[in-house]
Design a protein around this motif. Sequence first.
Motif, PDB file in Angstrom:
ATOM      1  N   SER A 145      56.717  35.796  42.411  1.00  0.00           N
ATOM      2  CA  SER A 145      57.744  35.884  41.374  1.00  0.00           C
ATOM      3  C   SER A 145      57.125  35.946  39.985  1.00  0.00           C
ATOM      4  CB  SER A 145      58.697  34.693  41.483  1.00  0.00           C
ATOM      5  OG  SER A 145      57.967  33.484  41.320  1.00  0.00           O
ATOM      6  N   TRP A 146      56.131  35.125  39.702  1.00  0.00           N
ATOM      7  CA  TRP A 146      55.519  35.139  38.371  1.00  0.00           C
ATOM      8  C   TRP A 146      54.733  36.430  38.136  1.00  0.00           C
ATOM      9  CZ3 TRP A 146      50.323  35.538  37.321  1.00  0.00           C
ATOM     10  CH2 TRP A 146      49.437  35.302  38.387  1.00  0.00           C
ATOM     11  N   MET A 147      54.176  36.997  39.195  1.00  0.00           N
ATOM     12  CA  MET A 147      53.429  38.242  39.042  1.00  0.00           C
ATOM     13  C   MET A 147      54.376  39.398  38.713  1.00  0.00           C
ATOM     14  SD  MET A 147      50.697  37.800  42.153  1.00  0.00           S
ATOM     15  CE  MET A 147      49.690  39.179  41.646  1.00  0.00           C
ATOM     16  N   ILE A 180      47.914  45.426  37.890  1.00  0.00           N
ATOM     17  CA  ILE A 180      47.793  45.768  39.300  1.00  0.00           C
ATOM     18  C   ILE A 180      47.422  44.524  40.084  1.00  0.00           C
ATOM     19  CG2 ILE A 180      46.685  47.284  40.980  1.00  0.00           C
ATOM     20  CD1 ILE A 180      48.341  48.724  38.862  1.00  0.00           C
ATOM     21  N   GLU A 181      48.136  44.273  41.141  1.00  0.00           N
ATOM     22  CA  GLU A 181      47.850  43.100  41.972  1.00  0.00           C
ATOM     23  C   GLU A 181      46.542  43.281  42.720  1.00  0.00           C
ATOM     24  OE1 GLU A 181      50.994  41.820  44.469  1.00  0.00           O
ATOM     25  OE2 GLU A 181      52.562  42.279  42.996  1.00  0.00           O
ATOM     26  N   ASP A 233      44.685  50.043  33.205  1.00  0.00           N
ATOM     27  CA  ASP A 233      45.293  49.080  34.123  1.00  0.00           C
ATOM     28  C   ASP A 233      44.389  47.860  34.258  1.00  0.00           C
ATOM     29  OD1 ASP A 233      47.260  50.941  34.470  1.00  0.00           O
ATOM     30  OD2 ASP A 233      46.414  51.769  36.331  1.00  0.00           O
ATOM     31  N   GLN A 234      45.019  46.705  34.339  1.00  0.00           N
ATOM     32  CA  GLN A 234      44.291  45.445  34.478  1.00  0.00           C
ATOM     33  C   GLN A 234      44.710  44.769  35.783  1.00  0.00           C
ATOM     34  OE1 GLN A 234      42.022  45.161  32.318  1.00  0.00           O
ATOM     35  NE2 GLN A 234      42.758  46.445  30.623  1.00  0.00           N
ATOM     36  N   LYS A 235      43.987  43.690  36.125  1.00  0.00           N
ATOM     37  CA  LYS A 235      44.193  43.057  37.421  1.00  0.00           C
ATOM     38  C   LYS A 235      44.949  41.745  37.287  1.00  0.00           C
ATOM     39  CE  LYS A 235      39.955  44.960  39.443  1.00  0.00           C
ATOM     40  NZ  LYS A 235      38.641  44.631  40.066  1.00  0.00           N
ATOM     41  N   LEU A 236      45.777  41.484  38.291  1.00  0.00           N
ATOM     42  CA  LEU A 236      46.533  40.245  38.380  1.00  0.00           C
ATOM     43  C   LEU A 236      46.313  39.678  39.784  1.00  0.00           C
ATOM     44  CD1 LEU A 236      48.385  38.796  36.355  1.00  0.00           C
ATOM     45  CD2 LEU A 236      50.325  39.848  37.513  1.00  0.00           C
ATOM     46  N   ILE A 237      45.840  38.426  39.844  1.00  0.00           N
ATOM     47  CA  ILE A 237      45.404  37.868  41.125  1.00  0.00           C
ATOM     48  C   ILE A 237      46.066  36.518  41.350  1.00  0.00           C
ATOM     49  CG2 ILE A 237      43.388  37.155  42.491  1.00  0.00           C
ATOM     50  CD1 ILE A 237      41.677  38.933  40.689  1.00  0.00           C
ATOM     51  N   THR A 238      46.507  36.305  42.562  1.00  0.00           N
ATOM     52  CA  THR A 238      46.987  34.984  42.969  1.00  0.00           C
ATOM     53  C   THR A 238      45.802  34.139  43.422  1.00  0.00           C
ATOM     54  OG1 THR A 238      49.086  35.924  43.696  1.00  0.00           O
ATOM     55  CG2 THR A 238      48.504  33.740  44.531  1.00  0.00           C
ATOM     56  N   GLY A 258      47.072  31.353  39.073  1.00  0.00           N
ATOM     57  CA  GLY A 258      46.930  32.795  38.971  1.00  0.00           C
ATOM     58  C   GLY A 258      45.805  33.175  38.047  1.00  0.00           C
ATOM     59  N   ARG A 259      45.455  34.451  38.067  1.00  0.00           N
ATOM     60  CA  ARG A 259      44.343  34.943  37.264  1.00  0.00           C
ATOM     61  C   ARG A 259      44.682  36.321  36.742  1.00  0.00           C
ATOM     62  NH1 ARG A 259      38.498  35.319  40.034  1.00  0.00           N
ATOM     63  NH2 ARG A 259      38.878  33.063  40.149  1.00  0.00           N
ATOM     64  N   LEU A 260      44.397  36.526  35.464  1.00  0.00           N
ATOM     65  CA  LEU A 260      44.564  37.819  34.826  1.00  0.00           C
ATOM     66  C   LEU A 260      43.193  38.293  34.370  1.00  0.00           C
ATOM     67  CD1 LEU A 260      46.283  40.109  33.567  1.00  0.00           C
ATOM     68  CD2 LEU A 260      46.556  38.645  31.534  1.00  0.00           C
TER      69      LEU A 260
END
Length: 1302
Positions: free
Chosen positions: A1082-1084, A1097-1098, A573-578, A583-585
């Motif tokens: 929405s983009w996430m 994962i947020e 699992d990887q991270k997704l950040i607002t 945004g940031r991956l």
Amino acid sequence: MEEDRDKLNRSWDACREVPIIDDEHTPWKLIKLLKIIVLLLVALIVFGLALCSKTSFLILITLSNEGTQTLSSEHKPVALLCIGCSLIAPSVLLFLKSLWKACYKTSKLPGKKTIALVLFFEFLVSVGAAILTMVAMPHLDIVTNVTILNGVAVLSSLLQVIAQCTAKERNHFLLPSITAFLLILLGYILFLVLYIMKDPTDIKMLTWVGLAVGASFLVSFNWWENYFRLISKDSSSVFLKDLCKDVARCQNILHLLSSVLRVAVTACVLGAYVPLAKMDWDIVRSIPSRETRVIVITIGVQLISSALCNWFAVAACKMHAIRRCFILPLYLASLAVMALLVVPVIVYYQEYRVSQNGTAGINFTSYCDVVVDGTNRNLNGSVFPQLVLDVTHTLCFLDMSKITDIGLLTGSAVAWWLGLVLATLHLWYLNVNRIGRTQDIFVRRLYEGTFIEQSLLLNTRFDIQTKNRKKNFRDLEPVMVYLCATMWHETYDEMINIIISIFRLDRYRPKTEPKFNDLSFETHIYFDDAFEGSQVRHLNKYAKNLVEILKEVYGIFTDVDSKVFIKQHHIPDQKLITTPYGGRLVITMPHENQIIVHFKDKDLIRHKKRWSQVMYLYYLLGWKLMTKYHARWQKGGEEKELRAEVQKEKHNTYLLALDGDTDFQPASLMLLIDRLKTYPLVGAACGRIHPTGSGPVVWFQKFEYSVSHWLQKTAEHVIGCVLCSPGCFSLFRAEALMDDNVMKKYSTKSMEASHYIQYDQGEDRWLCTLLLKQGWRVEYNAASDAYTNAPEDFKELYNQRRRWGPSTLANVVDILGSTKIICKKNPSISKPFMFYQLFAIISAILAPATIVLMVAGSLAFIFDIHGAGALVISVIPPAVYLGLCFKLKTDSQINLAAIMSVIYAFLMLVVTMSIIGAMVKDQTILTPSSIFVLTMACIYAITAILHPQEFHLVFYGFLYIICIPSAYLLLTIYSMVNMNNVSWGTRETKPAGEAATPEATAPQTNTQKAKNTFQRLTTWCKCCKKSSQRPQDQQLTVGQESMIPEPIQAEPLPQNTIVEDNRIPEEEQIAATSAFDRQSQSWMEELQELSTDMRLIEDTLDEEELGFWKELQEKYLKPLPDDKERQKKIANDLRELRNKINFAFFLLNALWLVATFTLQVFDATFAIKLPKVSLDLEYTGEDVHIDPIALMFILGFASSVSIQFLAMIYHRLYTLIHYVAFLDTEPKEQKPEKIKYKKGKKGSAADSGSAADSASTSASASTADSGSTIDSRSTSDFREDSDFEESDSEFYNMSHDGGTMV
């Protein structure tokens, strides 16, 4: 979820399409073979040169002996004079080098006590060397002369004992040092016994022997610095510590003074001894030709071989081949000299005995009386037999028939040689850095030409070899490298190149269980304009492609789906950040190194490449590097200690600037790191950029890039500094970027018309300009290869060069305008280098006129018309094109240039044939133009041969030649006329606006408006739905939205500026920000649905970093409101600036053409007449007419190319040294383990994991031995105290020595 992911691994769909991830460009086997050959050659060369140096010196000593006959007794002063030249030649070279450095670099004055003590030691050494070589050794035998020079290690061995005894730790070489000292003393004792017991009443011989012993002891003071440095560390003496610091800090001035002193002392000793020995100096004026040849050849061999031996010995150390190519050849040199001189004596003696039928009464003494000294020799024959007899004469004093004399002589020789070996035994365990600086390997810059092998061995830096530091030469400092890539509209194939390169580096330097602790890295990708959509923001197709590529490459490097009968690995699992900017991956690669993708929303943060660079500069260097120390200071940390830690981390933190399509190997990065690690003042280093692609446009660029790197960049590196380190693959030092007037200045918004051209059109060149102005050095490493996509379309190439041309001109003019300041501040840049750049920029400015003159010359030859008429005809097409460029649209300009390029290509073919035809017609190649053309052809051919891996690029040279008018005439006109167009020009989704001709906005009908509104509403609704649709539907939605036409701007206003960076009116900014906060999910969610194999994962930012981004956006990166008035003003200013520069630019070209036209009209009056010579060097009766301006330009261009050619040869040598050292420290390649299956069972996941991990092999070298020690000194201390590699290692080259010349 886990079950769903398992189902995706279908057994029937096990075949894969996998891109190439290994190094396919580098022929490693061939290179390793080359390494072996080079090391063998260097070892043989060092050995051979040392042999020549010592043999020729001993021949001079023999010629100066009183009883030798090759040189008559009255001519002995000539031999002594040559010995004096051998003594002072290194001092003269050192004086010239130090004088150059004192003039062009900062030099500090030493204290009076330091000057007095240093000069005292230098006086002792110079007196000892002069007496030993000119007074004492001519009276000794050849065996003693060969080996007594090994006795100069007597004081070095004693000081080694003292230094090791004062060290607090137990060391390993105390016993060898003590033994070496005792053996050398034993050699002296045996020597004294041999000569004193031979004839105790011979006062003269006793004097010579005493002088030899005393003088050799004085010479041994030569290397006192090597040991005082270590003794001072453990000593309580403040004077000794200050002395060593002062000597290291003020070397230039001390070397100037000591060189003058050495020359003066040697001259005084020589001048005094000749009259005392009852010899006459007047005989020097009348030397017979035979003796002159012998003397000149001998001294020439001695001087040249000594200097070259020193250079190759230094190269051997830098190659990381100390044992094989340095120590062993020098050890064997003394033995080889002994054999070379003594064996012929024995052979001649035995031949004489055989010729006398083995008469029993014949012994060595009778042989000397009868053959050597008893007959008058015929001196008109071969020189070699006479030299053998002269060498034999030196042994006649001893009775070689007695075993006692032979034993004493042999014993002293062996004792001295073994003493030298034991005194330098520590060198076998000395581990130097890869391409280490000469000053870190050798203590003194001066070599001793009269005893070359002893001076090189004893001058090598001595270090205390303790149990814990047995193989450490310098403490290694790990470095942190941030890989920073900028992306925008790269294609799928382009992006996968850089992602594979990053994963390859992750495998090469894993974060988990690392084998080497020299490098840590983290990757940051800044994706410009990643979002689209008016109401709901979602990632565009390019950003989605990047996520897909990350998932695909992750699977390739972990062997996902590669084994049918093994339980599959799943991507973690990887991270997704607002974030406040979009945004940031966060991707954690298989070996735990991270890739952080920053998706930028241009409505929230300023976009374009330079602002992405500003973004990562302040994030990585400002936030990540500095904030932690500020927090510690606020908690009460010691300020002095924190400053030292900050300085150290800044110095050892690097940023690798990359483009979104760059392909590189880990080896390329490590080679760049070597440069920055080794040389503290190197602020940036770039590699060899290879354009990739296919088609004639790419072929042209391949040859153009190769010539630029082969000649231009190498010349800049050697004689000064590289002016542009390209942003596609360059390594920057954090300390340099954070220096005054660099990072802060780079964040400046373009406020004037000139700023848009210099700052935004070539941001990498401007950044290098700022570094150069602050005194940092920029380098080029030819062994560091990187591959990037080149424009394949004629239009795209012209638009790219339209940006580069004016930007290059602006930055070079800026540097030339600051010549005085830069030369004072930057130790690598001198006024001669600035003059070289001035000539280069003048040549570039006059390139259009030069092409016109070339075309005119071919027209005159083909159609047999007068040169003036041909010039008028050749001016018409470019003049017409210049006028049309001010009226036509850019697309029309490029189309017209393409048509004219084809016509000019045919004409250039005719020009080429006409040059050959002129040579055939005149039946000579000895005209200025023919010589120039042939010389250039030879230079380029030799250059290509010296780049064997790139030799095939020569075949693109023909295309390059016929495209010269297009590249240097039409393209120059196009770029200058469109200077006011500051759009990017490449990878644009829609054509850039015209620079000079405004177009009216096409009005939309009511039907079109209603249709567009409906499409936007439909798109917004689809984006807001929950994630029940397939990814294909979402991709279709994006494609539909991209088809919506956007209004065309009426005026193509500046695009790379604060004006264009945001098209949101001021009153809508707050609304846009709040809308982002509401709709960012929405983009996430969309990305989470697209990425099925890699679960996202947020996550959230911490409060401190969130505050940092808001502050950074507010101060530097906030999109500014739309200002129509300012846009119009800047557009007008750009046009005015364009008009002014174009007027001056083309006026200079016109003046050049008019001057040439005038000279051709009055050919008989102004032309320079040169006789035409045939191939047999016979005058043909005709003269060649050359106008003075053309001759001046040809000579200037030929001089420039010659400088580039010589610099290229020098650069190739040091590139070879670096590469061989790199290969020698490369970790051995590991073979992948085979997967083992248990009987009757499937392989476990653990088996698969071990197989995957073990399969990782490294394709480049380790820098386990290439660390750099950085103390807590300030930058100014580094700049004052540090020298560069070749400033100390080069063969006293008179080019700029401040640079590292690989």
